[in-house]
Write a protein that holds these residues in place. Sequence first.
Motif, PDB file in Angstrom:
ATOM      1  N   PHE A  33       0.821  -1.207   0.000  1.00 12.96           N
ATOM      2  CA  PHE A  33       0.000   0.000   0.000  1.00 12.96           C
ATOM      3  C   PHE A  33       0.860   1.265   0.000  1.00 12.96           C
ATOM      4  O   PHE A  33       1.855   1.354   0.710  1.00 12.96           O
ATOM      5  N   GLN A  38      -4.705   2.625  -5.285  1.00 16.10           N
ATOM      6  CA  GLN A  38      -6.041   2.091  -4.994  1.00 16.10           C
ATOM      7  C   GLN A  38      -5.904   0.780  -4.221  1.00 16.10           C
ATOM      8  O   GLN A  38      -4.985   0.007  -4.463  1.00 16.10           O
ATOM      9  N   LEU A  39      -6.846   0.540  -3.313  1.00 18.01           N
ATOM     10  CA  LEU A  39      -6.854  -0.733  -2.590  1.00 18.01           C
ATOM     11  C   LEU A  39      -7.673  -1.747  -3.380  1.00 18.01           C
ATOM     12  O   LEU A  39      -8.651  -1.400  -4.040  1.00 18.01           O
ATOM     13  N   ASP A  41     -10.161  -5.228  -3.706  1.00 22.39           N
ATOM     14  CA  ASP A  41     -11.413  -5.568  -3.017  1.00 22.39           C
ATOM     15  C   ASP A  41     -11.189  -6.218  -1.653  1.00 22.39           C
ATOM     16  O   ASP A  41     -12.049  -6.145  -0.783  1.00 22.39           O
ATOM     17  N   PHE A  43      -9.277  -5.244   0.603  1.00 19.96           N
ATOM     18  CA  PHE A  43      -8.946  -4.261   1.627  1.00 19.96           C
ATOM     19  C   PHE A  43      -9.797  -2.978   1.574  1.00 19.96           C
ATOM     20  O   PHE A  43      -9.796  -2.197   2.506  1.00 19.96           O
ATOM     21  N   LYS A  44     -10.505  -2.800   0.447  1.00 17.29           N
ATOM     22  CA  LYS A  44     -11.250  -1.561   0.189  1.00 17.29           C
ATOM     23  C   LYS A  44     -12.125  -1.107   1.355  1.00 17.29           C
ATOM     24  O   LYS A  44     -12.145   0.070   1.704  1.00 17.29           O
ATOM     25  N   HIS A  46     -11.793  -1.256   4.331  1.00 15.35           N
ATOM     26  CA  HIS A  46     -11.077  -0.752   5.503  1.00 15.35           C
ATOM     27  C   HIS A  46     -10.179   0.437   5.176  1.00 15.35           C
ATOM     28  O   HIS A  46      -9.247   0.749   5.918  1.00 15.35           O
ATOM     29  N   LYS A  47     -10.479   1.096   4.061  1.00 15.05           N
ATOM     30  CA  LYS A  47      -9.632   2.179   3.549  1.00 15.05           C
ATOM     31  C   LYS A  47      -9.262   3.225   4.624  1.00 15.05           C
ATOM     32  O   LYS A  47      -8.103   3.542   4.833  1.00 15.05           O
ATOM     33  N   LYS A  48     -10.306   3.696   5.339  1.00 14.69           N
ATOM     34  CA  LYS A  48     -10.086   4.757   6.333  1.00 14.69           C
ATOM     35  C   LYS A  48      -9.139   4.313   7.443  1.00 14.69           C
ATOM     36  O   LYS A  48      -8.224   5.031   7.826  1.00 14.69           O
ATOM     37  N   ILE A  50      -6.983   1.846   7.339  1.00  7.82           N
ATOM     38  CA  ILE A  50      -5.636   1.595   6.804  1.00  7.82           C
ATOM     39  C   ILE A  50      -4.882   2.913   6.675  1.00  7.82           C
ATOM     40  O   ILE A  50      -3.732   3.039   7.108  1.00  7.82           O
ATOM     41  N   GLU A  51      -5.544   3.926   6.116  1.00  7.53           N
ATOM     42  CA  GLU A  51      -4.889   5.238   5.945  1.00  7.53           C
ATOM     43  C   GLU A  51      -4.520   5.855   7.292  1.00  7.53           C
ATOM     44  O   GLU A  51      -3.468   6.467   7.441  1.00  7.53           O
TER      45      GLU A  51
END
Lengths: 228, 109
Positions: A33, A38-39, A41, A43-44, A46-48, A50-51
């Motif tokens: 990452f 782009q993440l 599917d 991991f998508k 949990h985007k917030k 992860i960031e």
Amino acid sequence: MKIEILQKIIKKKSSKKRFALLKNLSNGKSELFELENQLSDDFKAHKKNIENYYNLKKNGVINGTKIFIQNYTKPIEVIIVGAVHIAQYLVEFSKNFNLKITIIDPREYFIKKQKFENIKIINEWPEKILKQIQSDNRTALIVLTHDPKIDDPALQFALKNKFFYVGALGSKKTHETRCQRLKKSGYTDKQINSIHGPIGLKLGGKSAPEIALSIIAQLVLETNKLNI
Amino acid sequence: MKKLPELEIIEEAISWRKFKKKVVLATVISTWGSSPFEIGTKMIINEDGNFFGSVSGGCVETNVIQESIKLLKNKHTFKKLDFDVSDENAWDIGLACGGSISVYIEKIN
């Protein structure tokens, strides 16, 4: 995990960018990452989170999820002035840590005489090179020549700019006269006291590898205080 | 401070795969209490039982190796291993540090 991800980690580590390794512990998928990427599917959702962990450089299983994150930070930049014997051992010991070393020495004889593998060596006056370097709170300066005309301009540059660690080789007496010179040049006590001099943790040794070990130990100590 | 030996471990894993060895990667994913190693610490294990790197100060490696060889023999691709002092087995394994640690093992393919 796919072998390609491991190959990518090796490749990315040699570039200077930071990145993170993600693992979805519920399906066994992994990916690398970077903020701009782009993440997938896996991991998508949990985007917030992860960031958030990425920005805080936090490692581990993200709270309330089955997502694991491990951050790979940029190496600490270490600029060494003086291609002396001690520098050889510094290079040797530094291999075990996340350090990127550059050696500067205007004396051609030293550059030619010492052998350094995979290290950037610049045969130039330090003040000329330092001006071109963008230092930050991950940059360290170690001066080893104890020759004022080589060391002093480098130290003066470091005191005026952002360096998290500045160390100078020399006996107590050498360091005292160095401090007096800096004071005469208009540097404050606070600035001068920020120099680690005589450099290194006190191990009591006098040989080149022992001095290098004491310097690396002090550098690791100061690096661990950075929380990076 | 992230230690570089991790890269050596990763390079070794890549080289084992080049020699067609079956390889498991073990990663410390969480720690609690006085566990010695930081999160992300890695170790690799191959089908011959050879290993490189470590995930603790020697407390849980034997178990991680056994579980990794087991993983290579079955169809699953990953497993999470939890070691804790409150776990009866942990005393056998010898987690003398008084902490707990989770290790995630996965096949490299």
